[in-house]
Design a protein around this motif. Structure first.
Motif, PDB file in Angstrom:
ATOM      1  N   GLY A  38       0.835  -1.210   0.000  1.00  0.00           N
ATOM      2  CA  GLY A  38       0.000   0.000   0.000  1.00  0.00           C
ATOM      3  C   GLY A  38       0.862   1.249   0.000  1.00  0.00           C
ATOM      4  O   GLY A  38       0.572   2.233  -0.698  1.00  0.00           O
ATOM      5  N   GLU A  69      11.012   3.432   6.028  1.00  0.00           N
ATOM      6  CA  GLU A  69      10.712   2.039   6.392  1.00  0.00           C
ATOM      7  C   GLU A  69      11.591   1.604   7.569  1.00  0.00           C
ATOM      8  O   GLU A  69      12.799   1.810   7.563  1.00  0.00           O
ATOM      9  N   LYS A 124       4.767  -7.261   4.609  1.00  0.00           N
ATOM     10  CA  LYS A 124       4.335  -8.663   4.568  1.00  0.00           C
ATOM     11  C   LYS A 124       4.713  -9.308   3.237  1.00  0.00           C
ATOM     12  O   LYS A 124       4.934 -10.505   3.161  1.00  0.00           O
ATOM     13  N   LEU A 174      -1.182 -15.745  -3.082  1.00  0.00           N
ATOM     14  CA  LEU A 174      -2.178 -15.730  -4.152  1.00  0.00           C
ATOM     15  C   LEU A 174      -2.288 -14.321  -4.722  1.00  0.00           C
ATOM     16  O   LEU A 174      -2.500 -13.360  -3.976  1.00  0.00           O
ATOM     17  N   VAL A 226      10.005   5.364  12.163  1.00  0.00           N
ATOM     18  CA  VAL A 226       9.442   6.681  12.508  1.00  0.00           C
ATOM     19  C   VAL A 226       8.965   6.598  13.962  1.00  0.00           C
ATOM     20  O   VAL A 226       8.333   5.624  14.364  1.00  0.00           O
ATOM     21  N   ASN A 266       1.319   4.064   6.297  1.00  0.00           N
ATOM     22  CA  ASN A 266       1.059   2.715   5.779  1.00  0.00           C
ATOM     23  C   ASN A 266       1.199   1.695   6.924  1.00  0.00           C
ATOM     24  O   ASN A 266       1.097   0.500   6.727  1.00  0.00           O
ATOM     25  N   GLY A 309      -3.501  -2.421   4.445  1.00  0.00           N
ATOM     26  CA  GLY A 309      -4.504  -3.443   4.722  1.00  0.00           C
ATOM     27  C   GLY A 309      -5.360  -3.231   5.951  1.00  0.00           C
ATOM     28  O   GLY A 309      -6.357  -3.925   6.112  1.00  0.00           O
ATOM     29  N   GLY A 320      -5.252  -7.504   1.886  1.00  0.00           N
ATOM     30  CA  GLY A 320      -4.994  -8.249   0.657  1.00  0.00           C
ATOM     31  C   GLY A 320      -4.391  -7.299  -0.370  1.00  0.00           C
ATOM     32  O   GLY A 320      -4.651  -6.089  -0.341  1.00  0.00           O
ATOM     33  N   ILE A 321      -3.602  -7.868  -1.269  1.00  0.00           N
ATOM     34  CA  ILE A 321      -2.847  -7.035  -2.217  1.00  0.00           C
ATOM     35  C   ILE A 321      -3.750  -6.113  -3.045  1.00  0.00           C
ATOM     36  O   ILE A 321      -3.514  -4.900  -3.105  1.00  0.00           O
TER      37      ILE A 321
HETATM   38  P1  FAD Z   1       2.422  -4.088   5.407  1.00  0.00           P
HETATM   39  O1  FAD Z   1       2.883  -5.215   4.572  1.00  0.00           O
HETATM   40  O2  FAD Z   1       1.663  -4.390   6.632  1.00  0.00           O
HETATM   41  O3  FAD Z   1       3.716  -3.224   5.747  1.00  0.00           O
HETATM   42  C1  FAD Z   1       3.727  -2.170   6.675  1.00  0.00           C
HETATM   43  C2  FAD Z   1       5.155  -1.648   6.703  1.00  0.00           C
HETATM   44  O4  FAD Z   1       5.239  -0.580   7.653  1.00  0.00           O
HETATM   45  C3  FAD Z   1       6.166  -2.713   7.152  1.00  0.00           C
HETATM   46  O5  FAD Z   1       7.189  -2.804   6.192  1.00  0.00           O
HETATM   47  C4  FAD Z   1       6.675  -2.183   8.486  1.00  0.00           C
HETATM   48  O6  FAD Z   1       8.027  -2.508   8.732  1.00  0.00           O
HETATM   49  C5  FAD Z   1       6.502  -0.688   8.301  1.00  0.00           C
HETATM   50  N1  FAD Z   1       6.441   0.023   9.568  1.00  0.00           N
HETATM   51  C6  FAD Z   1       5.703  -0.296  10.664  1.00  0.00           C
HETATM   52  N2  FAD Z   1       5.926   0.629  11.648  1.00  0.00           N
HETATM   53  C7  FAD Z   1       6.816   1.531  11.148  1.00  0.00           C
HETATM   54  C8  FAD Z   1       7.424   2.713  11.667  1.00  0.00           C
HETATM   55  N3  FAD Z   1       7.162   3.138  12.901  1.00  0.00           N
HETATM   56  N4  FAD Z   1       8.300   3.390  10.883  1.00  0.00           N
HETATM   57  C9  FAD Z   1       8.574   2.967   9.614  1.00  0.00           C
HETATM   58  N5  FAD Z   1       8.032   1.851   9.077  1.00  0.00           N
HETATM   59  C10 FAD Z   1       7.155   1.154   9.831  1.00  0.00           C
HETATM   60  N6  FAD Z   1      -2.914 -11.024   0.537  1.00  0.00           N
HETATM   61  C11 FAD Z   1      -3.235 -11.446  -0.719  1.00  0.00           C
HETATM   62  O7  FAD Z   1      -3.682 -10.648  -1.544  1.00  0.00           O
HETATM   63  N7  FAD Z   1      -3.045 -12.749  -1.080  1.00  0.00           N
HETATM   64  C12 FAD Z   1      -2.545 -13.684  -0.214  1.00  0.00           C
HETATM   65  O8  FAD Z   1      -2.354 -14.859  -0.576  1.00  0.00           O
HETATM   66  C13 FAD Z   1      -2.221 -13.267   1.115  1.00  0.00           C
HETATM   67  N8  FAD Z   1      -1.703 -14.140   2.009  1.00  0.00           N
HETATM   68  C14 FAD Z   1      -1.128 -13.669   3.154  1.00  0.00           C
HETATM   69  C15 FAD Z   1      -0.372 -14.545   3.944  1.00  0.00           C
HETATM   70  C16 FAD Z   1       0.301 -14.065   5.045  1.00  0.00           C
HETATM   71  C17 FAD Z   1       1.117 -15.000   5.881  1.00  0.00           C
HETATM   72  C18 FAD Z   1       0.230 -12.691   5.373  1.00  0.00           C
HETATM   73  C19 FAD Z   1       1.005 -12.151   6.556  1.00  0.00           C
HETATM   74  C20 FAD Z   1      -0.566 -11.829   4.636  1.00  0.00           C
HETATM   75  C21 FAD Z   1      -1.235 -12.306   3.501  1.00  0.00           C
HETATM   76  N9  FAD Z   1      -1.985 -11.461   2.668  1.00  0.00           N
HETATM   77  C22 FAD Z   1      -2.397 -11.892   1.436  1.00  0.00           C
HETATM   78  C23 FAD Z   1      -2.286 -10.079   3.071  1.00  0.00           C
HETATM   79  C24 FAD Z   1      -1.306  -9.086   2.451  1.00  0.00           C
HETATM   80  O9  FAD Z   1      -0.007  -9.547   2.634  1.00  0.00           O
HETATM   81  C25 FAD Z   1      -1.445  -7.747   3.144  1.00  0.00           C
HETATM   82  O10 FAD Z   1      -2.803  -7.304   3.122  1.00  0.00           O
HETATM   83  C26 FAD Z   1      -0.592  -6.663   2.500  1.00  0.00           C
HETATM   84  O11 FAD Z   1       0.664  -7.151   2.095  1.00  0.00           O
HETATM   85  C27 FAD Z   1      -0.446  -5.559   3.527  1.00  0.00           C
HETATM   86  O12 FAD Z   1       0.247  -4.481   2.979  1.00  0.00           O
HETATM   87  P2  FAD Z   1       0.276  -3.071   3.678  1.00  0.00           P
HETATM   88  O13 FAD Z   1       0.375  -2.043   2.630  1.00  0.00           O
HETATM   89  O14 FAD Z   1      -0.836  -2.960   4.661  1.00  0.00           O
HETATM   90  O15 FAD Z   1       1.653  -3.039   4.497  1.00  0.00           O
END
Ligand code: FAD
Length: 503
Positions: free
Chosen positions: A11, A30, A38, A55, A248, A276, A462, A469-470
């Motif tokens: 995201g 980051e 994730k 997926l 941060v 994010n 998410g 989810g992606i």
């Molecule tokens: P996130 O991936 O949650 O990343 C947040 C980032 O913020 C991280 O890098 C973290 O280090 C950073 N951060 C946190 N605090 C700070 C701070 N204070 N300062 C700086 N950086 C910080 N989705 C699908 O579509 N298909 C699938 O098959 C699927 N399977 C999954 C299986 C597993 C095991 C998991 C864990 C998730 C799965 N998902 C799947 C869900 C999907 O991975 C997530 O919805 C998506 O990747 C979340 O992205 P996001 O943008 O919310 O950020």
């Protein structure tokens, strides 16, 4: 105009591209030493594993980001459509190939379960209708702006409200429309795509199979990480700056306006700030002095997962990229997860094997197994014990179904559990998808993509609207891109000159 995005999850990266395209000078900050949150990967003893998502649906949403900035997606990222979206194994020995093509899938079901093909075809038509009526309202716009409710899409959605299945559970809809308990179980599983319980999540969720079988599932060449990897490369080409290993500490707010962030005790100014980071730690840790939306933060979290990464020294030709080994009693499995807060005695097992498409992901003659079971989010369970006992349950269940002692072939091993998920990504309680969708009002209990109280503060990823989810995280970036103020003097990065200029 400078923008700071906190976190490089999918995201965050998608939002950074949208903001750069809008003319902002963007910095992604980051905490980890790697991109992707994730959606990252690791290597272990000759095996490569995608750490989280496996997926990939709605690949056009990734293409769209390259096209938005006038690039050819193929210069950065390639994916292949799947012929079989998933292989399903039932405890009674029945095996179904979940063909991506809906007619072929319906034929397969007719031949294996003696359910007429038109039943499944009608089901997919219904799923497609629900997607059509809701995407414009629930997925592509902010639910928290009046303008969303004054559109033709909303009017159509409202006129068709009775057809959307908001007032029954997914299981009830499936029992009514499908004729075989195996089919009901198969289509109930789609609730897990957003970490919900099929026995309580509303029937509108049966639009999810349309994403996988109607729009189509794909495999990204190079593995799932290539989604964040390629978008990260695009963002850098647009001049987005990434600061890794940089947690941060605070979002700095003055006079009800986000003014920047604090890193290492130092103030870093910005015109807009996008978090994010999961919305719970965003309020609890980054905005400790600001009033928090308690109702939203206390809403039930989605399920989490126990994942075992196994490098195996042999191949299993009967398996595909995505494989499901169902439990005997699905209702009991979800009761254990969402009511008892523990892992089922007989968990449904998901196995993902990317070496089926990328042989280099495993040692020669071997396979890289990503073995996952759904579990509750962390509320203080003894995860060390649950991890060990669940590992034993998985191996005992697979032995007769695959006619093999899988354990004897594990030569490399690691794991992920709700504690590690929270430690590595900040996800509150290790939930995979932020808040659960176990209620028909759930969509309205997700945090908006902007702050109502703090100007110039936005949210993506998410844990906020439209969901986890992606694909939905990518859409959260699109909504933030539409919400941020316009830039009068756009910042432009000129890679050929390696120069930053305001034009
Ligand atoms: P996130 O991936 O949650 O990343 C947040 C980032 O913020 C991280 O890098 C973290 O280090 C950073 N951060 C946190 N605090 C700070 C701070 N204070 N300062 C700086 N950086 C910080 N989705 C699908 O579509 N298909 C699938 O098959 C699927 N399977 C999954 C299986 C597993 C095991 C998991 C864990 C998730 C799965 N998902 C799947 C869900 C999907 O991975 C997530 O919805 C998506 O990747 C979340 O992205 P996001 O943008 O919310 O950020």
């Amino acid at each position: 105009m400078e923008a700071i995005v906190i976190g490089s999850g999918i995201g965050g990266i998608a939002t950074s591209i949208r903001l750069a395209h809008k003319g902002y000078r963007v910095r992604v900050i980051e905490a980890n030493s790697y991109l992707g949150g994730k959606l990252s990967f690791f290597e272990l003893d000759g095996y490569r594993f995608d750490a989280g998502p496996s997926l990939f649906t709605m690949p056009h949403l990734v293409d769209e980001l390259f096209q938005l900035v006038g690039r050819d997606p193929k210069d950065y990222f390639e994916y292949v459509p799947l012929e079989v979206a998933c292989k399903y194994f039932f405890p009674d020995g029945i095996q179904i190939d979940g063909f991506a093509n809906t007619s072929r899938f319906a034929q397969e079901i007719e031949s294996k379960l003696e359910v007429p093909a038109h039943v499944v075809e009608n089901y997919f038509a219904n799923a497609e209708m629900k997607y059509r009526y809701t995407k414009g309202v629930f997925l592509e716009r902010s639910l928290h702006k009046l303008s969303t409710y004054l559109t033709r899409d909303t009017l159509l959605g409202v006129l068709n409200l009775y057809r959307l299945g908001l007032f029954s559970s997914l299981n009830e809809v499936n029992e009514k429309r499908l004729m075989h308990p195996h089919l009901v179980q198969l289509f109930n599983r789609y609730a897990t795509y957003n970490g919900s319980n099929p026995y309580t999540t509303p029937g509108i969720m049966n639009l999810i199979p349309h994403l996988e079988h109607g729009i189509g599932a794909a495999f990204p060449r190079g593995g799932m990480f290539e989604i964040t990897g390629s978008l990260g490369r695009l963002a850098k080409d647009l001049g987005v700056e990434f600061s890794l290993n940089t947690p941060v500490e605070r979002i700095v707010v003055e006079g009800k306006k986000a003014k920047g962030v604090q890193i290492n005790g130092e103030f870093v100014p910005a015109d807009i700030v996008v978090s994010n980071v999961d919305v719970v730690p965003t309020y609890r840790h980054l905005l400790p002095d600001q009033p928090a939306p308690e109702k939203i933060l206390e809403y039930e979290r989605s399920s989490s997962a126990l994942i075992y990464y196994w490098g195996l020294d042999r191949e299993f030709p009967q398996l595909d990229l995505h494989n499901i080994f169902f439990s005997q009693d699905y209702a009991e499995e979800f009761r254990q997860i969402f009511e008892t807060g523990t892992v089922s005695e007989d968990p449904t097992i998901y196995i993902n094997i990317t070496s089926k498409y990328e042989p280099g992901d495993a040692r020669p003659g071997g396979e890289n197994w990503f073995v996952m079971v759904n579990v509750p989010c962390n509320t203080g369970q003894d995860w060390e014990t649950l991890r060990e006992t669940t590992r034993g349950k998985i191996l005992r269940k697979l032995r007769p179904m695959l006619n093999t002692d899988v354990e004897a072939h594990i030569v490399a091993e690691d794991y992920l559990d709700p504690i590690r998920i929270e430690q590595r990504t900040g996800s509150y309680r290790g939930a995979l998808y932020g808040a659960s969708s176990n209620d028909r009002m759930a969509a309205f209990f997700r945090h908006p993509n902007f702050s109502r109280k703090i100007k110039n503060l936005f949210f993506c990823g998410g844990s906020v609207h439209p969901g986890g989810g992606i694909p939905l995280c990518l859409l959260s970036g699109k909504i933030v891109g539409d919400l941020v103020p316009s830039v009068e003097v756009p910042y432009q990065y000129q890679p050929e000159l390696k120069q930053e200029v305001a034009v």
